[in-house]
Design a protein around this motif. Structure first.
Motif, PDB file in Angstrom:
ATOM      1  N   VAL A   1      14.518   1.558   2.706  1.00 12.35           N
ATOM      2  CA  VAL A   1      14.912   2.088   3.555  1.00 12.35           C
ATOM      3  C   VAL A   1      12.669   2.387   4.652  1.00 12.35           C
ATOM      4  N   TRP A   2      11.972   2.207   3.638  1.00 11.65           N
ATOM      5  CA  TRP A   2      11.025   2.533   4.413  1.00 11.65           C
ATOM      6  C   TRP A   2      10.888   1.021   4.773  1.00 11.65           C
ATOM      7  N   ARG A   3      10.854  -0.486   4.550  1.00 10.40           N
ATOM      8  CA  ARG A   3      11.181  -1.596   5.537  1.00 10.40           C
ATOM      9  C   ARG A   3      11.719  -1.452   6.454  1.00 10.40           C
ATOM     10  N   THR A   4      12.732  -1.182   6.197  1.00 13.03           N
ATOM     11  CA  THR A   4      13.697  -1.674   7.373  1.00 13.03           C
ATOM     12  C   THR A   4      12.980  -0.264   8.530  1.00 13.03           C
TER      13      THR A   4
ATOM     14  N   THR B   1      11.047   4.972  -7.773  1.00 11.49           N
ATOM     15  CA  THR B   1      10.635   3.953  -8.773  1.00 11.49           C
ATOM     16  C   THR B   1      11.698   3.690  -9.350  1.00 11.49           C
ATOM     17  N   LYS B   2      12.849   3.904  -9.169  1.00  8.62           N
ATOM     18  CA  LYS B   2      13.863   3.483  -9.904  1.00  8.62           C
ATOM     19  C   LYS B   2      14.259   1.613  -9.435  1.00  8.62           C
ATOM     20  N   HIS B   3      14.126   0.855 -10.148  1.00  7.91           N
ATOM     21  CA  HIS B   3      15.184  -0.399  -9.950  1.00  7.91           C
ATOM     22  C   HIS B   3      16.583   0.022 -10.038  1.00  7.91           C
ATOM     23  N   TYR B   4      17.534  -1.067  -9.668  1.00  4.92           N
ATOM     24  CA  TYR B   4      19.309  -0.753  -9.625  1.00  4.92           C
ATOM     25  C   TYR B   4      19.402  -2.859  -9.167  1.00  4.92           C
ATOM     26  N   LYS B   5      20.276  -2.990 -10.464  1.00  5.47           N
ATOM     27  CA  LYS B   5      20.219  -4.959 -10.507  1.00  5.47           C
ATOM     28  C   LYS B   5      22.219  -5.295  -9.882  1.00  5.47           C
ATOM     29  N   LEU B   6      21.291  -6.147  -8.818  1.00  3.82           N
ATOM     30  CA  LEU B   6      22.529  -6.376  -7.761  1.00  3.82           C
ATOM     31  C   LEU B   6      22.979  -7.603  -8.142  1.00  3.82           C
ATOM     32  N   PRO B   7      24.209  -7.865  -9.154  1.00  2.00           N
ATOM     33  CA  PRO B   7      24.465  -9.175  -9.237  1.00  2.00           C
ATOM     34  C   PRO B   7      24.490 -10.014  -8.000  1.00  2.00           C
ATOM     35  N   LEU B   8      24.395 -11.721  -8.452  1.00  2.00           N
ATOM     36  CA  LEU B   8      24.618 -12.359  -7.179  1.00  2.00           C
ATOM     37  C   LEU B   8      25.302 -12.889  -7.204  1.00  2.00           C
ATOM     38  N   SER B   9      25.138 -13.857  -9.308  1.00  2.00           N
ATOM     39  CA  SER B   9      25.979 -14.507  -9.582  1.00  2.00           C
ATOM     40  C   SER B   9      26.264 -14.552 -11.606  1.00  2.00           C
ATOM     41  N   SER B  10      26.460 -15.197 -11.834  1.00  2.00           N
ATOM     42  CA  SER B  10      26.874 -14.649 -13.374  1.00  2.00           C
ATOM     43  C   SER B  10      25.543 -14.688 -14.003  1.00  2.00           C
ATOM     44  N   SER B  11      24.545 -15.840 -13.382  1.00  2.00           N
ATOM     45  CA  SER B  11      23.442 -16.039 -14.505  1.00  2.00           C
ATOM     46  C   SER B  11      21.846 -15.116 -13.273  1.00  2.00           C
ATOM     47  N   ARG B  12      22.294 -14.936 -12.052  1.00  2.00           N
ATOM     48  CA  ARG B  12      21.202 -14.483 -11.875  1.00  2.00           C
ATOM     49  C   ARG B  12      21.670 -12.537 -10.846  1.00  2.00           C
ATOM     50  N   SER B  13      20.111 -12.221 -10.548  1.00  2.00           N
ATOM     51  CA  SER B  13      20.717 -10.204 -10.305  1.00  2.00           C
ATOM     52  C   SER B  13      19.653 -10.531  -9.647  1.00  2.00           C
ATOM     53  N   TYR B  14      19.581  -9.323  -8.385  1.00  2.00           N
ATOM     54  CA  TYR B  14      18.607  -9.401  -7.250  1.00  2.00           C
ATOM     55  C   TYR B  14      18.237  -7.136  -7.490  1.00  2.00           C
ATOM     56  N   ASN B  15      17.170  -7.136  -7.987  1.00  2.00           N
ATOM     57  CA  ASN B  15      16.954  -5.965  -7.922  1.00  2.00           C
ATOM     58  C   ASN B  15      16.000  -5.159  -7.237  1.00  2.00           C
ATOM     59  N   ILE B  16      17.279  -4.183  -6.248  1.00  2.00           N
ATOM     60  CA  ILE B  16      17.273  -3.155  -5.266  1.00  2.00           C
ATOM     61  C   ILE B  16      16.348  -1.930  -5.675  1.00  2.00           C
ATOM     62  N   ASN B  17      16.049  -1.605  -4.742  1.00  2.00           N
ATOM     63  CA  ASN B  17      14.974  -0.199  -4.951  1.00  2.00           C
ATOM     64  C   ASN B  17      15.303   0.160  -3.741  1.00  2.00           C
ATOM     65  N   PHE B  18      15.996   1.599  -3.487  1.00  2.00           N
ATOM     66  CA  PHE B  18      16.602   2.459  -2.410  1.00  2.00           C
ATOM     67  C   PHE B  18      15.036   2.774  -1.455  1.00  2.00           C
TER      68      PHE B  18
ATOM     69  N   PHE C   1       0.814  -0.772   0.080  1.00  2.00           N
ATOM     70  CA  PHE C   1       0.172   0.746  -0.053  1.00  2.00           C
ATOM     71  C   PHE C   1       1.131   1.288  -0.293  1.00  2.00           C
ATOM     72  N   VAL C   2       1.708   1.774   0.889  1.00  2.00           N
ATOM     73  CA  VAL C   2       3.081   2.741   1.175  1.00  2.00           C
ATOM     74  C   VAL C   2       3.761   2.725  -0.609  1.00  2.00           C
ATOM     75  N   GLU C   3       4.516   1.484  -0.532  1.00  2.00           N
ATOM     76  CA  GLU C   3       4.769   1.744  -1.803  1.00  2.00           C
ATOM     77  C   GLU C   3       4.168   1.652  -3.442  1.00  2.00           C
ATOM     78  N   LYS C   4       2.652   1.396  -3.299  1.00  2.00           N
ATOM     79  CA  LYS C   4       2.267   2.097  -4.494  1.00  2.00           C
ATOM     80  C   LYS C   4       1.397   3.038  -4.354  1.00  2.00           C
ATOM     81  N   THR C   5       1.397   3.653  -2.897  1.00  2.00           N
ATOM     82  CA  THR C   5       0.741   5.139  -2.886  1.00  2.00           C
ATOM     83  C   THR C   5       2.125   5.851  -2.902  1.00  2.00           C
ATOM     84  N   ALA C   6       2.647   6.299  -3.315  1.00  2.00           N
ATOM     85  CA  ALA C   6       4.536   6.964  -3.515  1.00  2.00           C
ATOM     86  C   ALA C   6       4.791   7.018  -4.435  1.00  2.00           C
ATOM     87  N   ALA C   7       4.755   5.423  -5.558  1.00  2.00           N
ATOM     88  CA  ALA C   7       5.149   5.459  -6.714  1.00  2.00           C
ATOM     89  C   ALA C   7       4.217   6.479  -7.503  1.00  2.00           C
TER      90      ALA C   7
END
Length: 466
Positions: free
Chosen positions: A371-374, A350-367, A334-340
Motif C-alpha cells: 500500500v505505502w509504496r503504491t 510487520t507480517k509477511h505472507y508467502k505467495l507461491p510463484l512455483s513449486s520451488s519459489r515463493s514471494y513474501n508479500i507485506n500489505f 526509512f518509512v517502513e522501518k519507522t512504522a515497524a
C-alpha cells in the motif's frame, strides 16, 4: 594455532566486516556512473543562458567546489582520525558522528526531500523521452507536416505503473547488474547527444551562440536574471554526488588509506566528467546557440536520424526506470522501518505472507509495503503530471542539493574532524566559501521557482498537449 586479531585478518577489516576490495578504478567508475545522468541533457540550455564565457567558467567553478568539498568529506569517513578512526558507513552516519542528532535530523529531511524531488524529476524526464520517441516517428511518417501534438500524461501513468511493480521487489537497488546497465544507458544517450551536437555544428559550418548568452532582446531583463539563476541550479544538479561518496568510500580496501584513494578517485572522476560535460554542453550550445532546447534530446533541435534519437530516448527511459528505484529505496526503507518500530504488533505492518510463484519459489508479500509504496509512486506521478517542467525541477533539485549536502555538511564535519579553531584563517576561508555557495543555492532556487510560476501561467494540468 594462534588466532589472528581482526585487524590483521586476511578475511576481515578492522570493523569485523569482510575485507573490502574496492580500488581507485572501481571508486572512479562508481562516481562517474553516479554523476553522469539526466542532468547532462540540460547543460546546453544552461550555457545558453550564461554565454560562451560565463557558461564554461561556472561549470569549472562547480567542478572545483565539488572536488574540494569531496576531499573534505572523505576525510570524515573515519571519526577522530581519518586513517585509523571508527568508520562511518553512510553520509548520515558521518553527520551524526560529527555534528550530533539535531543536524542529523536536518540532513535527513533535506536528503529525503531531495530523493522525492528526484523521483518526480525522473518521472517527468522519462515521460518526455517516451513522448519524444512517438513524436519523432510521427514527424518522420508525415514528413514534418503533422505537428504531432500529444499529452505526456499517459506516458507518466505508464511509467508510474511500471514503478509500482518494481517497487515491490525487495532490495531492488542491490541487484548487481543494475549499476552496469545504468552506466551503459547514461553513456549511450550522453554520447549520442554529443555526437549529434558535433554533427549539427559541422552542418552549420560555424559555432553559434554569443559571449553573454541569450540577449535581453529575446527575453526581458527580469527573465534574463531568473534564467541565469536557474542555469546555476541546472549545473549544480549535474554535479550532485556527495550523498553517496561515503558509501562508495566504504567499499575501498585499506591500505592505502581510504581517504587517499578516494581523493585521487574524486579528482580523476570529476575531471573526466567535467570534460564530458563541457563537450556536451558547449557542442549543444554551438549547434543551436541561444535557441538551445531545455532538454537536448527531446527539445527537437535534432530531427534526424530519427532512429538514433529513438535509441537515445529509449536509453534514457531504461536508465531512469532503474534509477527511480535506486533513489527511492532509502525513502521506502526509512518509512517502513519507522512504522515497524512504532507499531511492532500490527500484522498489517510487520507480517509477511508467502505467495507461491512455483513449486520451488515463493514471494513474501507485506500489505503495508504494497500500500505505502503504491501510494508513494502515485503521489510522485500526480505531482509530475501537475508540474511537468523538467528544467525547472532540475534547477530546484540542484539548488536543494548543492549548498547543504555538497558544501555545508562536509565543511562543518571537516572543521570538527580537524579541530579547526574558530576565526582562524582556514576557518574563515571555508566558511566564506560556504556562505558564497549558500547565496548561489538561494539564487538558483528562486530562479527555478520563478520558472515554475511562469510556466504555470500557460500550462493547463491534465489538458495540455505538446
Amino acid at each position: 594455532m594462534a588466532v589472528l586479531p581482526i585487524n590483521d585478518s586476511p578475511s576481515f577489516d578492522d570493523d569485523g566486516r569482510p575485507k573490502r576490495t574496492g580500488t581507485f578504478w572501481t571508486a572512479s567508475a562508481h562516481i562517474i556512473t553516479a554523476v553522469i545522468g539526466s542532468g547532462v541533457l540540460s547543460l546546453a540550455w544552461a550555457i545558453a543562458q550564461l554565454g560562451w564565457i560565463a557558461g564554461p567558467i561556472v561549470m569549472l567553478l562547480f567542478a572545483f567546489i565539488g572536488y574540494y568539498t569531496s576531499c573534505l568529506l572523505v576525510d570524515c569517513y573515519r571519526s577522530n582520525d581519518s586513517v585509523n578512526g571508527k568508520r562511518n558507513y553512510t553520509y548520515m552516519h558521518a553527520v551524526r558522528s560529527f555534528l550530533g542528532r539535531g543536524q542529523t535530523v536536518a540532513c535527513g529531511v533535506i536528503q529525503y526531500m531531495d530523493l522525492i524531488g528526484v523521483a518526480i524529476g525522473y518521472t517527468i524526464a522519462s515521460s518526455i523521452s517516451m513522448m519524444a520517441v512517438k513524436r519523432s516517428n510521427c514527424f518522420h511518417k508525415s514528413g514534418g507536416k503533422n505537428p504531432c501534438r500529444m499529452s505526456s500524461n499517459p506516458f507518466m501513468v505508464s511509467f508510474g505503473a511500471v514503478e509500482i511493480i518494481l517497487s515491490q521487489i525487495p532490495d531492488f537497488d542491490q541487484i548487481w547488474w543494475l549499476s552496469t546497465v545504468a552506466a551503459i544507458m547514461s553513456f549511450t544517450y550522453s554520447t549520442i547527444g554529443l555526437a549529434l551536437g558535433i554533427a549539427k555544428v559541422a552542418e552549420n559550418g560555424s559555432f553559434k551562440g554569443t559571449v553573454s548568452g541569450i540577449s535581453v532582446e529575446t527575453v526581458t531583463q527580469t527573465q534574463k536574471i531568473w534564467r541565469t539563476f536557474q542555469a546555476l541550479g541546472d549545473i549544480a544538479f549535474a554535479y550532485s554526488f556527495s550523498v553517496i561518496l561515503i558509501e562508495i568510500q566504504d567499499t575501498i580496501r585499506c591500505p592505502p588509506s581510504e581517504a587517499k584513494t578516494m581523493k585521487k578517485a574524486s579528482g580523476f572522476s570529476i575531471t573526466v566528467t567535467t570534460i564530458f560535460y563541457l563537450l556536451c554542453g558547449c557542442m549543444g550550445y554551438a549547434a543551436f546557440g541561444n535557441n538551445a532546447p531545455d532538454n537536448l534530446l527531446t527539445g527537437f533541435g535534432f530531427y534526424n536520424p530519427y532512429w538514433l534519437l529513438d535509441i537515445a530516448n529509449v536509453a534514457i527511459v531504461i536508465h531512469l526506470v532503474g534509477a527511480y528505484q535506486v533513489f527511492c529505496q532509502p525513502v521506502f526503507a526509512f518509512v517502513e522501518k519507522t512504522a515497524a518500530q512504532t507499531w511492532p504488533d500490527s500484522a498489517f505492518i510487520t507480517k509477511h505472507y508467502k505467495l507461491p510463484l512455483s513449486s520451488s519459489r515463493s514471494y513474501n508479500i507485506n500489505f503495508f509495503r504494497l500500500v505505502w509504496r503504491t501510494l508513494f509512486v502515485c503521489f510522485t506521478t500526480i505531482v509530475a503530471m501537475l508540474l511537468p517542467f523538467f528544467n525547472d525541477i532540475v534547477g530546484i533539485m540542484g539548488a536543494l542539493q548543492f549548498w547543504p549536502l555538497t558544501v555545508y555538511f562536509p565543511v562543518q564535519m571537516y572543521i570538527v574532524q580537524k579541530k579547526i579553531a574558530k576565526w582562524s584563517v582556514k576557518w574563515v576561508c571555508v566558511q566564506t566559501m560556504s556562505m558564497g555557495c549558500l547565496l548561489i543555492s538561494i539564487a538558483a532556487g528562486v530562479g527555478s521557482l520563478i520558472g515554475v510560476v511562469l510556466d504555470l501561467k500557460v500550462y493547463k494540468p491534465f489538458n495540455t498537449r505538446y
